[in-house]
Design a protein around this motif. Structure first.
Motif, short mmCIF file in Angstrom:
data_model
loop_
_atom_site.label_atom_id
_atom_site.label_comp_id
_atom_site.label_asym_id
_atom_site.label_seq_id
_atom_site.Cartn_x
_atom_site.Cartn_y
_atom_site.Cartn_z
N ASN A 100 1.08 -1.39 0.08
CA ASN A 100 0.10 0.04 -0.03
C ASN A 100 0.74 1.18 -0.12
N GLY A 101 2.13 0.97 -0.22
CA GLY A 101 3.04 2.22 -0.28
C GLY A 101 2.79 2.87 -1.59
N THR A 102 3.51 4.10 -1.91
CA THR A 102 3.32 4.96 -3.07
C THR A 102 4.62 5.19 -3.83
N ILE A 103 4.31 4.78 -5.24
CA ILE A 103 5.63 5.18 -5.97
C ILE A 103 5.04 6.17 -7.13
N ILE B 264 13.24 14.44 -14.39
CA ILE B 264 12.10 13.43 -14.20
C ILE B 264 12.54 12.80 -12.93
N SER B 265 11.70 12.43 -11.98
CA SER B 265 11.79 11.83 -10.59
C SER B 265 11.13 10.90 -10.56
N VAL B 266 11.83 10.05 -9.71
CA VAL B 266 11.10 8.66 -9.45
C VAL B 266 11.15 8.49 -7.85
N HIS B 267 9.73 8.47 -7.25
CA HIS B 267 10.03 8.61 -5.73
C HIS B 267 9.07 7.61 -5.08
N ASP B 268 9.53 7.33 -3.91
CA ASP B 268 8.64 6.17 -3.17
C ASP B 268 8.68 6.67 -1.54
N ASN B 269 7.72 6.21 -0.75
CA ASN B 269 7.83 6.27 0.61
C ASN B 269 8.16 5.06 1.18
N GLY B 270 9.23 4.47 0.54
CA GLY B 270 9.57 3.11 1.53
C GLY B 270 10.63 3.45 2.56
N PHE C 90 20.04 11.64 -5.93
CA PHE C 90 19.03 11.15 -4.98
C PHE C 90 18.97 12.02 -3.77
N GLU C 91 17.61 11.92 -3.20
CA GLU C 91 17.24 12.37 -1.86
C GLU C 91 16.73 11.52 -1.00
N THR C 92 17.13 11.10 0.34
CA THR C 92 16.77 9.99 0.95
C THR C 92 16.61 10.38 2.45
N GLU C 93 15.79 9.69 3.05
CA GLU C 93 15.67 9.81 4.41
C GLU C 93 15.28 8.23 5.05
N THR C 94 15.95 7.59 5.88
CA THR C 94 15.68 6.43 6.30
C THR C 94 14.31 6.33 6.86
N GLY C 95 13.73 5.17 6.45
CA GLY C 95 12.29 5.00 7.09
C GLY C 95 11.10 5.84 6.45
N LYS C 96 11.62 6.92 5.58
CA LYS C 96 10.60 7.73 5.00
C LYS C 96 10.54 7.69 3.39
N GLY C 97 11.61 7.28 2.76
CA GLY C 97 11.53 7.15 1.34
C GLY C 97 12.56 7.73 0.52
N THR C 98 12.78 7.43 -0.60
CA THR C 98 13.82 7.86 -1.61
C THR C 98 13.34 8.57 -2.71
N THR C 99 13.83 9.56 -3.39
CA THR C 99 13.43 10.14 -4.36
C THR C 99 14.98 10.30 -5.50
N PHE C 100 14.74 9.57 -6.74
CA PHE C 100 15.96 9.82 -7.71
C PHE C 100 15.55 10.78 -8.56
N TYR C 101 16.41 11.79 -9.21
CA TYR C 101 16.28 12.61 -10.13
C TYR C 101 17.24 12.40 -11.29
N VAL C 102 16.60 12.66 -12.47
CA VAL C 102 17.34 12.40 -13.75
C VAL C 102 17.09 13.82 -14.43
N GLU C 103 18.04 14.51 -14.70
CA GLU C 103 17.92 15.80 -15.53
C GLU C 103 18.56 15.63 -16.77
N LEU C 104 17.94 15.85 -17.94
CA LEU C 104 18.46 15.57 -19.43
C LEU C 104 18.27 16.83 -20.05
N PRO C 105 19.34 17.26 -20.72
CA PRO C 105 19.13 18.37 -21.68
C PRO C 105 18.24 18.31 -22.85
N LYS C 106 17.73 19.49 -23.22
CA LYS C 106 16.63 19.35 -24.45
C LYS C 106 17.24 19.44 -25.95
#
Length: 270
Positions: A183-186, A199-205, A254-270
């Motif tokens: 029931n977590g969120t991605i 582009i970011s991929v985040h979760d509350n894991g 990435f940004e992460t916090e133990t017990g709260k989740g992680t967000t990976f960021y991908v930056e691409l030029p146009k």
């Protein structure tokens, strides 16, 4: 064009220098070739998602069987029944072996497809990302995870190798699935910044342990953290993901916090 069908053309220009410069050219209709290539990339990406969903569906019951057998073995040990102990130990060992085999197959497919030479095309990013999430939402995983998508633009065009870029997204989603409770969120978010797109991929894991953060992208196809119950820690190669992003002249962090989740960021030029 008629029926709103898009056309792709390839233009080759050749200058001729005489008394004056004349430019001649050839225009080719490559619509069929282009559509076939896109179709192949979609099939390959859906194959990767199918393997991931299948591996999840197989590994979870194997993990639970291993935990149950191990728990029973401890209780049986009190009775002194060596034969039953050996049988339960065998069950736990076979579950562990088959879990590693499943992960090995997935890793092999990912690494094998990664050696294909980079070839960029102009792709519509929002559609690609929505299409990626659509297959997870249609799978059994949608019953135990919440998948979300957002973008600040309806359409975003980028020069990308579609197959390789979607491997990055798929693998980041896959890792989020492994380390997010039921029931977590991605989620996936795309933000057009004008000269680039993030582009970011985040979760509350579970988050990434602090001691592993500084070397996270240096780890090749090895796992990077302990998974949840029933899931091994075999990762899908964040080092390889880093290299794919770098080959697109982009960057990943990435940004992460133990017990709260992680967000990976991908930056691409146009």
């Amino acid at each position: 064009f008629e029926n709103s069908r898009e056309k792709y053309v390839k233009v080759s220009l050749y200058p001729f220098n005489n008394e004056s410069t004349i430019i001649c050219g050839i225009v080719e209709d490559i619509t069929v070739e282009r559509h076939n290539k896109l179709h192949i990339e979609q099939i390959n990406y859906r194959k990767n998602i199918t393997l991931e969903v299948l591996s999840h569906d197989l590994k979870e019951p194997l993990g639970m069987m291993k935990l149950t057998a191990s728990s029973m073995e401890k209780e049986i040990a009190k009775t002194g029944d060596k034969s039953l102990q050996r049988s339960l130990n065998f069950i736990a060992d076979m579950c562990d072996r088959n879990t590693r085999l499943i992960r090995s197959v997935i890793n092999h497919e990912f690494i094998k497809s990664n050696v294909v030479e980079l070839k960029k095309d102009r792709l519509e990013l929002v559609w690609e990302l929505k299409d990626a999430l659509r297959y997870y939402r249609r799978s059994r995983l949608s019953q135990v995870r919440n998948f979300k998508f957002s973008s600040n633009k309806d359409k975003i065009y980028l020069p990308l190798d579609g197959m390789k870029f979607l491997q990055v997204i798929n693998n980041l989603i896959s890792n989020s699935i492994k380390f997010t409770d039921e029931n977590g969120t991605i989620g996936i978010t795309a933000n057009d910044l004008g000269d680039s797109v993030i582009i970011s991929v985040h979760d509350n894991g579970r988050g990434i342990p602090e001691e592993m953060r500084s070397t996270l992208f240096e780890r090749a196809e090895q796992g990077f953290r302990a998974g949840l119950v029933g899931r091994d820690s075999g990762g899908l190669g964040l080092g390889i993901i880093h290299n794919i992003v770098k080959s697109h002249d982009g960057r990943i962090w990435f940004e992460t916090e133990t017990g709260k989740g992680t967000t990976f960021y991908v930056e691409l030029p146009k």
